[in-house]
Design an enzyme around this catalytic site. Structure first.
Site, mmCIF file in Angstrom:
data_model
loop_
_atom_site.group_PDB
_atom_site.id
_atom_site.type_symbol
_atom_site.label_atom_id
_atom_site.label_comp_id
_atom_site.label_asym_id
_atom_site.label_seq_id
_atom_site.Cartn_x
_atom_site.Cartn_y
_atom_site.Cartn_z
ATOM 1 N N SER A 147 0.849 -1.184 0.000
ATOM 2 C CA SER A 147 0.000 0.000 0.000
ATOM 3 C C SER A 147 0.889 1.240 0.000
ATOM 4 O O SER A 147 2.065 1.181 0.365
ATOM 5 C CB SER A 147 -0.914 -0.015 1.239
ATOM 6 O OG SER A 147 -1.771 1.105 1.256
ATOM 7 N N CYS A 148 0.308 2.374 -0.416
ATOM 8 C CA CYS A 148 1.059 3.645 -0.383
ATOM 9 C C CYS A 148 0.031 4.763 -0.342
ATOM 10 O O CYS A 148 -1.010 4.625 0.291
ATOM 11 C CB CYS A 148 1.990 3.747 -1.593
ATOM 12 S SG CYS A 148 1.140 3.722 -3.196
ATOM 13 N N GLY A 149 0.292 5.872 -1.003
ATOM 14 C CA GLY A 149 -0.675 6.964 -1.017
ATOM 15 C C GLY A 149 -1.809 6.734 -1.994
ATOM 16 O O GLY A 149 -2.980 6.850 -1.651
ATOM 17 N N GLY A 190 -1.346 4.079 -4.759
ATOM 18 C CA GLY A 190 -1.119 2.881 -5.549
ATOM 19 C C GLY A 190 0.019 2.940 -6.541
ATOM 20 O O GLY A 190 0.149 2.054 -7.379
ATOM 21 N N TRP A 228 -3.875 4.418 0.578
ATOM 22 C CA TRP A 228 -4.298 5.260 1.698
ATOM 23 C C TRP A 228 -5.316 6.323 1.299
ATOM 24 O O TRP A 228 -6.092 6.809 2.128
ATOM 25 C CB TRP A 228 -3.095 5.909 2.370
ATOM 26 C CG TRP A 228 -3.429 6.307 3.771
ATOM 27 C CD1 TRP A 228 -3.632 7.566 4.260
ATOM 28 C CD2 TRP A 228 -3.667 5.415 4.871
ATOM 29 N NE1 TRP A 228 -3.979 7.522 5.590
ATOM 30 C CE2 TRP A 228 -4.002 6.201 5.985
ATOM 31 C CE3 TRP A 228 -3.628 4.023 5.007
ATOM 32 C CZ2 TRP A 228 -4.283 5.653 7.230
ATOM 33 C CZ3 TRP A 228 -3.913 3.473 6.234
ATOM 34 C CH2 TRP A 228 -4.241 4.287 7.330
#
Length: 283
Positions: free
Chosen positions: A241-243, A245, A270
């Site tokens: 996961s990240c901000g 994708g 996120w």
């Protein structure tokens, strides 16, 4: 589904320079910039590119429509149509690069893998490394490509949605690894998007993508193995996961280089999790 034809999912500019004129090699520019960065990736591609490179717009064109979430993975049909318009064939060997070295290209690598295309690799160092090596740059108007008939074969194990992920946060065989900067993971730095909570998912581990990249290149495989061993067990399924994708896919590619083979990206990342109140957040 295409077969793997690259020795590694990461190729050097020297390798590409020797292979770029092959008819079965397709080079894609997957440059993208964070919101607020006043740069136009498609315009920059028009102005200069690796010879023959086609622009792959995963942000505005090759993305799921009718969603507020940015650049979500499109349907298999939409993906196939877009690849056909770009003149890509299912049997092609695809090399993806970006203009920042190693940032957004892994997103397109992951998209192709999720669509069943095995023979896809990322250019280590991207366009900057190509230019530093003194290799040819094309500044002419890009040539039109003939339309093909691309067929994708969606592989659901590469993708997970929020509702499914929320039921697996306590599973011992799965670990969520977050690519955001540590300050955002721990909630000491606010999220850049309005209405998105700070913090991380319960039981998630922090591994900022910047720890895996140096000067636009991946660190050594030995170092990558150590990074992943520090936050997971070799047999666990890794969910990235990240901000929004994009850098989650940097982790996915790095994990494959490190020998991990149960790799999944949480596409909403996120931007979705942090703003939907039913999903738990800790700091």
């Amino acid at each position: 589904m295409s077969e793997k034809k690259f020795p590694s999912p990461l190729v050097s500019v020297q390798w590409l320079a020797e292979q770029v004129e092959r008819s079965d090699i397709v080079v894609l520019d997957a440059s993208w910039f964070l919101p607020g960065v006043e740069r136009d990736p498609e315009q920059e591609w028009l102005e200069k590119r690796i010879p023959g490179a086609r622009f792959f717009d995963f942000d505005k064109k090759i993305a799921a429509p009718d969603t507020e979430l940015p650049h979500m993975l499109p349907s298999s049909m939409l993906f196939s149509q877009a690849c056909s318009e770009l003149g890509i064939q299912s049997s092609d060997n695809i090399v993806v690069y970006d203009s920042q070295g190693l940032f957004s290209a892994p997103r397109v690598w992951w998209m192709f893998r999720a669509m069943g295309h095995q023979s896809v690799a990322v250019l280590d160092g991207g366009l900057p490394a190509w230019e530093e090596a003194g290799l040819p740059i094309d500044t002419d108007t890009p040539e039109q490509v003939a339309k093909t008939e691309y067929n994708s074969d969606f592989q659901p194990e590469w993708v997970i949605d929020a509702d499914t992920l929320s039921t697996q946060l306590d599973a011992l065989d799965t670990v969520v690894i977050d690519a955001r900067p540590a300050a955002r993971f721990y909630g000491t730095q606010p999220e850049p998007r309005k209405g998105v909570r700070s913090g991380h998912m319960p039981n998630a581990k922090s591994l900022p993508f910047s720890q895996l990249v140096k000067d636009g290149h991946f660190i050594s495989v030995e170092q990558l193995v150590k990074r992943f061993d520090a936050v997971s067990d070799p047999e666990q399924r890794l969910v990235f996961s990240c901000g929004s994708g994009v850098t989650a896919c940097v982790l996915a590619l790095a994990a494959e280089l490190a020998g991990r083979n149960k790799l999944t990206v949480y596409d909403g990342s996120w931007t979705e999790w942090g703003r939907v109140m039913k999903y738990p957040v800790v700091q």
